[in-house]
Scaffold this motif. Structure first.
Motif, PDB file in Angstrom:
ATOM      1  N   GLY A  39       0.815  -1.207   0.000  1.00 49.72           N
ATOM      2  CA  GLY A  39       0.000   0.000   0.000  1.00 49.72           C
ATOM      3  C   GLY A  39       0.847   1.255   0.000  1.00 49.72           C
ATOM      4  O   GLY A  39       0.565   2.202  -0.745  1.00 49.72           O
ATOM      5  N   MET A  40       1.894   1.285   0.814  1.00 48.94           N
ATOM      6  CA  MET A  40       2.766   2.459   0.862  1.00 48.94           C
ATOM      7  C   MET A  40       3.495   2.661  -0.462  1.00 48.94           C
ATOM      8  O   MET A  40       3.612   3.790  -0.959  1.00 48.94           O
ATOM      9  N   ILE A  41       3.977   1.564  -1.031  1.00 43.77           N
ATOM     10  CA  ILE A  41       4.697   1.687  -2.302  1.00 43.77           C
ATOM     11  C   ILE A  41       3.752   2.084  -3.426  1.00 43.77           C
ATOM     12  O   ILE A  41       4.079   2.903  -4.286  1.00 43.77           O
ATOM     13  N   SER A  42       2.537   1.536  -3.381  1.00 42.05           N
ATOM     14  CA  SER A  42       1.542   1.875  -4.396  1.00 42.05           C
ATOM     15  C   SER A  42       1.204   3.359  -4.353  1.00 42.05           C
ATOM     16  O   SER A  42       0.939   3.981  -5.392  1.00 42.05           O
ATOM     17  N   ALA A  43       1.235   3.950  -3.155  1.00 39.50           N
ATOM     18  CA  ALA A  43       0.914   5.372  -3.003  1.00 39.50           C
ATOM     19  C   ALA A  43       1.927   6.273  -3.702  1.00 39.50           C
ATOM     20  O   ALA A  43       1.645   7.443  -3.985  1.00 39.50           O
ATOM     21  N   LEU A  44       3.106   5.736  -4.022  1.00 38.17           N
ATOM     22  CA  LEU A  44       4.114   6.516  -4.737  1.00 38.17           C
ATOM     23  C   LEU A  44       3.731   6.727  -6.198  1.00 38.17           C
ATOM     24  O   LEU A  44       4.270   7.605  -6.872  1.00 38.17           O
ATOM     25  N   ASN A  45       2.837   5.865  -6.703  1.00 39.71           N
ATOM     26  CA  ASN A  45       2.410   5.941  -8.102  1.00 39.71           C
ATOM     27  C   ASN A  45       3.607   5.895  -9.051  1.00 39.71           C
ATOM     28  O   ASN A  45       3.709   6.658 -10.010  1.00 39.71           O
ATOM     29  N   ASP A  46       4.535   4.998  -8.741  1.00 43.77           N
ATOM     30  CA  ASP A  46       5.772   4.845  -9.506  1.00 43.77           C
ATOM     31  C   ASP A  46       5.873   3.393  -9.971  1.00 43.77           C
ATOM     32  O   ASP A  46       6.008   2.489  -9.150  1.00 43.77           O
ATOM     33  N   PRO A  47       5.811   3.140 -11.280  1.00 40.65           N
ATOM     34  CA  PRO A  47       5.846   1.755 -11.770  1.00 40.65           C
ATOM     35  C   PRO A  47       7.139   1.016 -11.475  1.00 40.65           C
ATOM     36  O   PRO A  47       7.193  -0.205 -11.575  1.00 40.65           O
ATOM     37  N   PHE A  48       8.189   1.753 -11.103  1.00 45.09           N
ATOM     38  CA  PHE A  48       9.477   1.104 -10.866  1.00 45.09           C
ATOM     39  C   PHE A  48       9.800   0.939  -9.388  1.00 45.09           C
ATOM     40  O   PHE A  48      10.882   0.502  -9.024  1.00 45.09           O
ATOM     41  N   SER A  49       8.865   1.329  -8.533  1.00 52.72           N
ATOM     42  CA  SER A  49       8.973   1.050  -7.102  1.00 52.72           C
ATOM     43  C   SER A  49       7.961  -0.045  -6.797  1.00 52.72           C
ATOM     44  O   SER A  49       6.787   0.081  -7.146  1.00 52.72           O
ATOM     45  N   VAL A  61      16.622   5.557 -11.009  1.00 49.12           N
ATOM     46  CA  VAL A  61      17.470   4.667 -10.230  1.00 49.12           C
ATOM     47  C   VAL A  61      16.725   4.248  -8.980  1.00 49.12           C
ATOM     48  O   VAL A  61      16.081   5.066  -8.329  1.00 49.12           O
ATOM     49  N   GLN A  62      16.793   2.990  -8.628  1.00 52.70           N
ATOM     50  CA  GLN A  62      16.109   2.476  -7.445  1.00 52.70           C
ATOM     51  C   GLN A  62      17.078   1.881  -6.427  1.00 52.70           C
ATOM     52  O   GLN A  62      18.190   1.510  -6.777  1.00 52.70           O
ATOM     53  N   THR A  63      16.630   1.811  -5.191  1.00 50.19           N
ATOM     54  CA  THR A  63      17.383   1.104  -4.149  1.00 50.19           C
ATOM     55  C   THR A  63      16.586  -0.131  -3.754  1.00 50.19           C
ATOM     56  O   THR A  63      15.355  -0.089  -3.695  1.00 50.19           O
ATOM     57  N   VAL A  64      17.269  -1.220  -3.502  1.00 47.62           N
ATOM     58  CA  VAL A  64      16.616  -2.491  -3.187  1.00 47.62           C
ATOM     59  C   VAL A  64      17.053  -2.996  -1.813  1.00 47.62           C
ATOM     60  O   VAL A  64      18.230  -2.969  -1.488  1.00 47.62           O
ATOM     61  N   SER A  65      16.090  -3.445  -1.025  1.00 47.52           N
ATOM     62  CA  SER A  65      16.388  -4.041   0.280  1.00 47.52           C
ATOM     63  C   SER A  65      15.810  -5.444   0.343  1.00 47.52           C
ATOM     64  O   SER A  65      14.684  -5.679  -0.098  1.00 47.52           O
ATOM     65  N   ASP A  66      16.582  -6.380   0.884  1.00 45.16           N
ATOM     66  CA  ASP A  66      16.129  -7.755   1.105  1.00 45.16           C
ATOM     67  C   ASP A  66      15.553  -7.876   2.509  1.00 45.16           C
ATOM     68  O   ASP A  66      16.113  -7.339   3.461  1.00 45.16           O
ATOM     69  N   PHE A  67      14.455  -8.602   2.631  1.00 47.00           N
ATOM     70  CA  PHE A  67      13.898  -8.919   3.930  1.00 47.00           C
ATOM     71  C   PHE A  67      14.270 -10.347   4.309  1.00 47.00           C
ATOM     72  O   PHE A  67      14.668 -11.143   3.457  1.00 47.00           O
ATOM     73  N   SER A  68      14.128 -10.669   5.579  1.00 51.17           N
ATOM     74  CA  SER A  68      14.546 -11.980   6.069  1.00 51.17           C
ATOM     75  C   SER A  68      13.745 -13.129   5.468  1.00 51.17           C
ATOM     76  O   SER A  68      14.195 -14.263   5.459  1.00 51.17           O
ATOM     77  N   ASP A  69      12.527 -12.828   4.944  1.00 50.63           N
ATOM     78  CA  ASP A  69      11.731 -13.888   4.316  1.00 50.63           C
ATOM     79  C   ASP A  69      12.021 -14.011   2.822  1.00 50.63           C
ATOM     80  O   ASP A  69      11.288 -14.652   2.084  1.00 50.63           O
ATOM     81  N   GLN A  70      13.104 -13.361   2.376  1.00 52.51           N
ATOM     82  CA  GLN A  70      13.592 -13.394   0.986  1.00 52.51           C
ATOM     83  C   GLN A  70      12.726 -12.590   0.016  1.00 52.51           C
ATOM     84  O   GLN A  70      12.877 -12.706  -1.196  1.00 52.51           O
ATOM     85  N   SER A  71      11.821 -11.781   0.547  1.00 49.68           N
ATOM     86  CA  SER A  71      11.106 -10.840  -0.303  1.00 49.68           C
ATOM     87  C   SER A  71      11.996  -9.600  -0.465  1.00 49.68           C
ATOM     88  O   SER A  71      13.008  -9.460   0.239  1.00 49.68           O
ATOM     89  N   GLU A  72      11.636  -8.711  -1.375  1.00 55.57           N
ATOM     90  CA  GLU A  72      12.447  -7.532  -1.632  1.00 55.57           C
ATOM     91  C   GLU A  72      11.565  -6.310  -1.864  1.00 55.57           C
ATOM     92  O   GLU A  72      10.426  -6.437  -2.327  1.00 55.57           O
ATOM     93  N   MET A  73      12.109  -5.126  -1.552  1.00 56.08           N
ATOM     94  CA  MET A  73      11.432  -3.872  -1.808  1.00 56.08           C
ATOM     95  C   MET A  73      12.391  -2.960  -2.553  1.00 56.08           C
ATOM     96  O   MET A  73      13.569  -2.880  -2.225  1.00 56.08           O
ATOM     97  N   LYS A  74      11.873  -2.260  -3.560  1.00 63.72           N
ATOM     98  CA  LYS A  74      12.706  -1.277  -4.255  1.00 63.72           C
ATOM     99  C   LYS A  74      11.935   0.013  -4.431  1.00 63.72           C
ATOM    100  O   LYS A  74      10.729   0.009  -4.661  1.00 63.72           O
ATOM    101  N   ILE A  75      12.660   1.124  -4.266  1.00 57.65           N
ATOM    102  CA  ILE A  75      12.056   2.438  -4.464  1.00 57.65           C
ATOM    103  C   ILE A  75      13.008   3.313  -5.284  1.00 57.65           C
ATOM    104  O   ILE A  75      14.228   3.158  -5.215  1.00 57.65           O
TER     105      ILE A  75
END
Length: 475
Positions: A81-91, A335-349
């Protein structure tokens, strides 16, 4: 360059390079551009009013909702939901499966048996068995048909469906049914990590070296250098570098690739953060290990060329005066930054822009070719559904496409109106007879696949961009 870390506590942070990729409409091509900040995220600290509000909502739902809830779904929903609020297709937020698929593309490897395949009638035909893979060691040969995987028939299945059945965890076994000439047999293989080549090369007319770069992954720069040296041994005097439909990949590889063709000190690209500060990357031995290409080059691109492919094309054009031949590129400049979570999912913004050597931001605009040229129009026609057999009396847009393809191949001269009339039936019969297929007058899957294969061969023979590049380099 300083990367801004996501505002959360991390167990560890490894700063790598910018990774480029893209998401093309319809999901046909996939890629991203990002500073790759790999991190294992433990927990978020409620250090602000906003975080306290989120925690309050979470606690209220988990403690008071009328039935038990899946907390992982709540967490994932909040992130999305938070990432969707950015309205950015690459996040975006990627679950474990999506993240694994992306990382496989970046590393240019996967787990499987090691065959390059193509659709052949109802089954899958091996084009080649990759050196050192289970398929090669087992003696699978070009031309072998794979008719089943673990006893499941591949009849009518797509390439993707067939490949997914053959892939799996490293060390697991898979049994493929092989048809070789008139003999059919089973072969059990142990899946292994399979490297994928991203660079293909050959010599074309007038001693020109042609190099196709299909993506930009961890080994692309070394593969490119190897291809250049091999072509040099064949005494080519110039190069055509084809990045059409290349969705991008790793920036460090794009820097290494570009530096080979630029004089030291020439700008490859710029990265600009939101405070306006720029980091300028320049050609040097640091990237190319002293290997330089001094022969003339031309670059082929199109609307599927994005991110790292655009960095490469822009660098060669603006800093080495190489002509850009083809059509407008995609235009992916963030340009995006990517973070790994402990459950092997990832987030990029998205955190920054990348700019061409002269400071141009090509986002949503793309690079403009110096010489416009493209495949013939029929290269872009929609494929016909092979699950349906078309017969006399049918009317549809698919029938119209079939008529157009028959026209391109010289079998149909009537009105292309989408009606499967007598003239269409006769054209199909004539094609089937010429192609050695059963003459039924019905457009079944075997006939359609055969027609589309012939059309694609004609596309390759009428590659106007390639011809234009050859003309320019021969001047």
């Amino acid at each position: 360059m300083t990367n801004k870390k996501p505002k959360m506590v991390k167990k560890a942070t490894l700063i790598w390079s910018i990774i480029i990729s893209l998401i093309v409409g319809g999901g046909l091509a996939y890629g991203i551009a990002y500073f790759q900040t790999r991190a294992i995220v433990s927990q978020a600290q409620a250090t602000s009013t906003s975080m306290q509000k989120i925690q309050s909502v979470y606690a209220t739902i988990t403690g008071n909702y009328y039935k038990s809830v899946d907390t992982s779904k709540l967490t994932n929903g909040a992130i999305k939901g938070m990432i969707s609020a950015l309205n950015d297709p690459f996040s975006e937020y990627m679950d474990k499966t999506e993240a694994t698929s992306l990382n496989n593309q970046i590393s240019s490897s996967f787990s499987g048996i090691g065959t390059e395949v193509q659709k052949a009638d109802q089954y899958i035909k091996i084009i080649s068995a990759i050196k050192g893979t289970p398929a090669k060691k087992a003696g699978l040969l070009p031309g072998d048909l794979i008719t089943a995987v673990n006893g499941k028939s591949l009849a009518g299945k797509s390439i993707t469906q067939a490949v997914n059945l053959m892939r799996g965890k490293i060390g697991t076994k898979v049994t493929v049914t092989i048809k070789r000439d008139e003999k059919t047999f089973n072969q059990t293989l142990t899946r292994a990590k399979i490297p994928v080549s991203t660079v293909n090369s050959k010599v074309v007319a007038h001693h020109i070296g042609y190099i196709q770069i299909t993506s930009v992954s961890q080994r692309t720069a070394s593969e490119l250098k190897k291809a250049l040296k091999q072509l040099d041994e064949k005494h080519v005097n110039s190069y055509i570098l084809d990045v059409r439909d290349n969705p991008g990949g790793l920036m460090d590889q794009a820097l290494k690739m570009s530096s080979m063709f630029l004089k030291n000190g020439k700008t490859i690209m710029r990265v600009q953060t939101r405070d306006g500060k720029q980091e300028i990357y320049k050609a040097s031995k640091k990237y190319d290990d002293g290997y330089k290409v001094t022969k003339p080059v031309a670059v082929l691109m199109n609307g599927g060329s994005a991110s790292a492919a655009e960095i490469f094309a822009a660098a060669l054009h603006q800093s080495a005066h190489a002509p850009l031949i083809g059509t407008q590129s995609y235009g992916k400049g963030t340009v995006q930054t990517v973070s790994d979570f402990s459950d092997q999912s990832e987030m990029k913004i998205t955190i920054a822009k990348w700019l061409t050597p002269n400071g141009t931001w090509i986002n949503k605009k793309g690079l403009t070719p110096t010489d416009k040229a493209d495949y013939p129009k029929y290269a872009y026609w929609q494929l016909i559904d092979t699950k349906k057999t078309f017969v006399l009396g049918d009317v549809s847009s698919q029938v119209k496409t079939l008529q157009r393809e028959l026209n391109v191949l010289g079998y149909f001269k009537d009105k292309m109106n989408g009606y499967y009339g007598r003239t269409t039936q006769v054209a199909i019969q004539n094609y089937q007879e010429k192609a050695g297929l059963p003459v039924t007058g019905k457009a079944n899957s075997k006939t359609i696949l055969s027609i589309e294969t012939k059309v694609q061969s004609k596309v390759a023979k009428h590659d106007n961009a390639l011809k234009r590049a050859q003309s320019i380099l021969n001047k």
